[in-house]
Write an enzyme that holds these catalytic residues in place. Structure first.
Site, PDB file in Angstrom:
ATOM      1  N   GLY A  45     -90.530 -80.753 -86.697  1.00 54.14           N
ATOM      2  CA  GLY A  45     -91.282 -81.452 -85.651  1.00 54.14           C
ATOM      3  C   GLY A  45     -92.558 -80.747 -85.235  1.00 54.14           C
ATOM      4  CB  ALA A 120     -86.155 -94.398 -87.404  1.00 52.71           C
ATOM      5  CE1 TYR A 187     -97.584 -74.721 -73.807  1.00 51.96           C
ATOM      6  CE2 TYR A 187     -97.524 -76.598 -72.321  1.00 51.96           C
ATOM      7  CZ  TYR A 187     -97.121 -75.988 -73.490  1.00 51.96           C
ATOM      8  OH  TYR A 187     -96.280 -76.645 -74.334  1.00 51.96           O
ATOM      9  CB  ILE A 188    -101.693 -76.815 -75.212  1.00 48.52           C
ATOM     10  CG1 ILE A 188    -100.173 -77.032 -75.199  1.00 48.52           C
ATOM     11  CG2 ILE A 188    -102.238 -76.941 -76.631  1.00 48.52           C
ATOM     12  CD1 ILE A 188     -99.710 -78.372 -75.747  1.00 48.52           C
ATOM     13  CD  GLU A 207    -108.025 -78.093 -65.727  1.00 50.07           C
ATOM     14  OE1 GLU A 207    -107.662 -77.973 -66.907  1.00 50.07           O
ATOM     15  OE2 GLU A 207    -107.542 -78.944 -64.933  1.00 50.07           O
ATOM     16  NE  ARG A 275     -97.340 -82.690 -77.618  1.00 45.76           N
ATOM     17  CZ  ARG A 275     -97.795 -82.791 -78.864  1.00 45.76           C
ATOM     18  NH1 ARG A 275     -99.019 -82.422 -79.149  1.00 45.76           N
ATOM     19  NH2 ARG A 275     -97.011 -83.243 -79.824  1.00 45.76           N
ATOM     20  CG  HIS A 448     -87.347 -44.627 -69.140  1.00 46.10           C
ATOM     21  ND1 HIS A 448     -88.295 -45.106 -68.261  1.00 46.10           N
ATOM     22  CD2 HIS A 448     -87.808 -43.428 -69.592  1.00 46.10           C
ATOM     23  CE1 HIS A 448     -89.286 -44.229 -68.179  1.00 46.10           C
ATOM     24  NE2 HIS A 448     -89.026 -43.200 -68.974  1.00 46.10           N
TER      25      HIS A 448
HETATM   26  P1  FAD Z   1     -91.062 -82.899 -81.575  1.00 47.15           P
HETATM   27  O1  FAD Z   1     -91.047 -81.454 -81.840  1.00 47.15           O
HETATM   28  O2  FAD Z   1     -92.370 -83.534 -81.246  1.00 47.15           O
HETATM   29  O3  FAD Z   1     -90.404 -83.611 -82.833  1.00 47.15           O
HETATM   30  C1  FAD Z   1     -90.344 -85.001 -82.914  1.00 47.15           C
HETATM   31  C2  FAD Z   1     -90.222 -85.384 -84.370  1.00 47.15           C
HETATM   32  O4  FAD Z   1     -89.894 -86.771 -84.432  1.00 47.15           O
HETATM   33  C3  FAD Z   1     -91.520 -85.230 -85.149  1.00 47.15           C
HETATM   34  O5  FAD Z   1     -91.285 -84.456 -86.308  1.00 47.15           O
HETATM   35  C4  FAD Z   1     -91.928 -86.656 -85.515  1.00 47.15           C
HETATM   36  O6  FAD Z   1     -92.543 -86.747 -86.779  1.00 47.15           O
HETATM   37  C5  FAD Z   1     -90.586 -87.362 -85.523  1.00 47.15           C
HETATM   38  N1  FAD Z   1     -90.663 -88.807 -85.272  1.00 47.15           N
HETATM   39  C6  FAD Z   1     -91.302 -89.435 -84.260  1.00 47.15           C
HETATM   40  N2  FAD Z   1     -91.100 -90.766 -84.326  1.00 47.15           N
HETATM   41  C7  FAD Z   1     -90.327 -90.977 -85.419  1.00 47.15           C
HETATM   42  C8  FAD Z   1     -89.763 -92.141 -86.004  1.00 47.15           C
HETATM   43  N3  FAD Z   1     -89.944 -93.347 -85.474  1.00 47.15           N
HETATM   44  N4  FAD Z   1     -89.025 -91.991 -87.125  1.00 47.15           N
HETATM   45  C9  FAD Z   1     -88.804 -90.757 -87.670  1.00 47.15           C
HETATM   46  N5  FAD Z   1     -89.312 -89.633 -87.143  1.00 47.15           N
HETATM   47  C10 FAD Z   1     -90.046 -89.735 -86.026  1.00 47.15           C
HETATM   48  N6  FAD Z   1     -93.178 -75.606 -76.201  1.00 47.15           N
HETATM   49  C11 FAD Z   1     -92.581 -74.441 -75.851  1.00 47.15           C
HETATM   50  O7  FAD Z   1     -91.453 -74.474 -75.360  1.00 47.15           O
HETATM   51  N7  FAD Z   1     -93.190 -73.229 -76.050  1.00 47.15           N
HETATM   52  C12 FAD Z   1     -94.429 -73.142 -76.595  1.00 47.15           C
HETATM   53  O8  FAD Z   1     -94.954 -72.048 -76.755  1.00 47.15           O
HETATM   54  C13 FAD Z   1     -95.086 -74.340 -76.972  1.00 47.15           C
HETATM   55  N8  FAD Z   1     -96.303 -74.300 -77.552  1.00 47.15           N
HETATM   56  C14 FAD Z   1     -96.887 -75.463 -77.961  1.00 47.15           C
HETATM   57  C15 FAD Z   1     -98.134 -75.386 -78.562  1.00 47.15           C
HETATM   58  C16 FAD Z   1     -98.754 -76.532 -79.006  1.00 47.15           C
HETATM   59  C17 FAD Z   1    -100.110 -76.436 -79.679  1.00 47.15           C
HETATM   60  C18 FAD Z   1     -98.111 -77.799 -78.846  1.00 47.15           C
HETATM   61  C19 FAD Z   1     -98.759 -79.065 -79.341  1.00 47.15           C
HETATM   62  C20 FAD Z   1     -96.876 -77.887 -78.245  1.00 47.15           C
HETATM   63  C21 FAD Z   1     -96.254 -76.718 -77.789  1.00 47.15           C
HETATM   64  N9  FAD Z   1     -95.002 -76.748 -77.155  1.00 47.15           N
HETATM   65  C22 FAD Z   1     -94.404 -75.578 -76.762  1.00 47.15           C
HETATM   66  C23 FAD Z   1     -94.312 -78.023 -76.882  1.00 47.15           C
HETATM   67  C24 FAD Z   1     -93.219 -78.260 -77.924  1.00 47.15           C
HETATM   68  O9  FAD Z   1     -93.793 -78.268 -79.204  1.00 47.15           O
HETATM   69  C25 FAD Z   1     -92.504 -79.578 -77.634  1.00 47.15           C
HETATM   70  O10 FAD Z   1     -92.034 -79.582 -76.306  1.00 47.15           O
HETATM   71  C26 FAD Z   1     -91.320 -79.750 -78.580  1.00 47.15           C
HETATM   72  O11 FAD Z   1     -91.728 -79.749 -79.921  1.00 47.15           O
HETATM   73  C27 FAD Z   1     -90.583 -81.058 -78.279  1.00 47.15           C
HETATM   74  O12 FAD Z   1     -89.509 -81.176 -79.161  1.00 47.15           O
HETATM   75  P2  FAD Z   1     -88.926 -82.602 -79.571  1.00 47.15           P
HETATM   76  O13 FAD Z   1     -87.789 -82.310 -80.479  1.00 47.15           O
HETATM   77  O14 FAD Z   1     -88.703 -83.417 -78.369  1.00 47.15           O
HETATM   78  O15 FAD Z   1     -90.095 -83.327 -80.372  1.00 47.15           O
END
Ligand code: FAD
Length: 469
Positions: A45, A120, A187-188, A207, A275, A448
């Site tokens: 993801g 899906a 944060y991003i 900002e 997002r 320590h």
């Molecule tokens: P995702 O990781 O977004 O995964 C969702 C998956 O579902 C994707 O692979 C997508 O392709 C798939 N998908 C979507 N729709 C469909 C469909 N209809 N059929 C099949 N597949 C589908 N969070 C932190 O906790 N710490 C951090 O340091 C941090 N840094 C970040 C830095 C950046 C640059 C970004 C963009 C985000 C960051 N985040 C961080 C946030 C974090 O990435 C998300 O909160 C997290 O990935 C969410 O997980 P998720 O499983 O809900 O979804």
């Protein structure tokens, strides 16, 4: 298009393979279910491919470069330091992201989770169709977990192209930009601005609110602002970004502050204004799943949606969009599907970390939120300047703060600003989650020299008996 004319029967199906989806799939399999996971892009993801992991890899590489350049402070001769950014990117993509996503795929297979490639779409509450290129297959399922995550928001005037980038685009750059405008200092945006500032890029952050990283308290953010200032990062707050116009390999950003129009030019413009959940265009209405105003799926305390056999987790539902929150909900949903009615979500201690310089981390209540919740609390701060390990790292900016109840010294929240705050917050997360008091921490022997000793020092200060202050 070829359409499978019969439905393949699945037991539990997980849509999306981010930190929500893959964890849900593995846990459901461990609990005895027959699981399939559907992914339209890459296993792992956003988090593993274009989010947490690659961003932290670039942030770390930026630190290595910056520290090497400033090594003379420690007596290390650092003449002629250069970056081979193509190698940096290769390391990030192959040796960090590639290894991790490969590892997750292996874990899914080891747990006998079937991986289905494609996008899906729900047809009803127990059928979905998966489309890949020009082929489609229908699946029926008993239970589904929606873990489809989120995607960057595009704002008017800033259509993404090869100069106006989202976070995915900036992480894939092949050269270090000379200059960069960042729209959105959350944060991003602030993390990525920091990474490129360390590589020597001239950064301007626009900002909209009065402060960057608005989710953290002012005294924490001030430390980041100071560090940005040292690296010549310009922060313009209360700025309304209006438009980006691309001319060849340059982009000009128009913005307004206090009714006056300004422009700033750079190699690239990065837009990180938030997002949006991936809950549209996947037929949720056909399944009867209720989706709220901002596209977030409504769920109960077991992550069950308005349809009893369909669950939703992670960025697709309410709450902070964080990978560890997605994984936590994944385990609750998997347990619920497996018949466990007692496991419910409890959000008392979700740590939030911002990987800026210095790192910022917070868990549980701030002093303000505790007061709003009617708690009678006090805040105790201990500076990293009083910590031997911080001094040996040459990172003494920052502090640990404990929020404790006046009666009983129960730790209801904590903030850490400083070196490795992302790790130091773990002990405090356990403390808040377990309802520990300051004495529990003060009586725990801390190794320590370590940054974690500052947690013990803060607890002792909260009890009125600080040794190092
Ligand atoms: P995702 O990781 O977004 O995964 C969702 C998956 O579902 C994707 O692979 C997508 O392709 C798939 N998908 C979507 N729709 C469909 C469909 N209809 N059929 C099949 N597949 C589908 N969070 C932190 O906790 N710490 C951090 O340091 C941090 N840094 C970040 C830095 C950046 C640059 C970004 C963009 C985000 C960051 N985040 C961080 C946030 C974090 O990435 C998300 O909160 C997290 O990935 C969410 O997980 P998720 O499983 O809900 O979804």
């Amino acid at each position: 298009m070829v359409v499978g004319d019969f439905a393949i029967e699945l037991d539990t199906v997980v849509v999306g393979s981010g930190p929500g989806g893959y964890v849900a799939a593995i846990r459901a399999a461990q609990l005895g279910q027959k699981v399939a996971i559907i992914e339209r892009d890459y296993i792992g993801g956003t988090c593993l491919n274009v989010g947490c992991i690659p961003s932290k890899a670039l942030i770390n590489a930026g630190h290595v470069y910056h520290n090497a350049k400033h090594g003379d402070f420690f007596g290390v001769n650092t003449k002629d330091i250069t970056v081979d950014f193509a190698r940096t990117q290769q390391w990030k993509d192959e040796e960090v992201v590639g290894k991790l996503t490969g590892g997750v795929e292996m874990l899914l297979k080891k747990n006998k989770v079937e991986i289905i490639e494609g996008e899906a779409f729900f047809v009803n509450d127990n059928t979905l169709r998966v489309i890949k290129e020009d082929a489609a297959q229908t699946y029926s399922f008993k239970n589904a977990i929606i873990a489809t995550g989120s995607r960057p928001i595009e704002i008017p005037g800033f259509a993404f192209n090869d100069r106006v980038l989202d976070s995915t685009g900036i992480l894939a750059l092949t050269d270090i930009p000379k200059d960069l405008v960042v729209i959105g200092g959350g944060y991003i945006g602030s993390e990525l601005a920091g990474a490129f500032a360390n590589f020597g890029t001239k950064i301007t952050i626009l900002e909209g609110s009065p402060q960057i990283i608005p989710n953290f308290e002012k005294d924490m953010v001030r430390l980041v602002e100071n560090e940005f200032k040292e690296k010549d990062v310009e922060i313009i707050t209360n700025a309304m970004a209006k438009e980006a116009s691309v001319d060849g390999d340059r982009v000009t950003v128009t913005y307004e502050v206090g009714g006056k129009t300004h422009t700033v030019e750079a190699d690239y413009c990065l837009v990180t204004v938030g997002r949006r959940p991936n809950t549209d265009e996947m037929g949720l209405e056909l399944a009867g799943v209720r989706v709220g105003d901002r596209g977030l799926i409504a769920v109960d305390d077991q992550c069950r949606t308005s349809v009893k056999n369909i669950y939703a987790i992670g960025d697709a539902v309410e709450g902070p969009a964080l990978a560890h929150k997605a994984s936590y909900e994944a385990k609750v949903a998997a347990a619920a599907i497996s018949g466990d009615e007692s496991t419910v979500v409890d959000y008392v201690a979700i740590p939030a970390v911002c990987f800026t310089d210095p790192e910022l981390a917070s868990v549980g209540h701030t002093q303000e939120s505790a007061k709003e919740a009617g708690l009678d609390v006090k805040a105790t701060k201990f500076p990293f300047a009083g910590n031997g390990r911080a001094l040996s790292l040459n990172h003494t900016d920052g502090f640990v703060r404990l929020i404790t109840t006046k009666e009983g010294n129960v730790i209801v929240g904590a903030q850490v600003a400083g070196p490795n705050a992302s790790d130091v917050i773990a002990e405090l997360t356990l403390a808040v989650e377990s309802g520990m008091n300051a004495e529990d921490i003060a009586l725990t022997i801390h190794s320590h020299p370590s940054l974690a000793e500052s947690v013990m020092d803060t607890a002792e200060a909260a009890l009125g008996m600080p040794i190092h202050m």
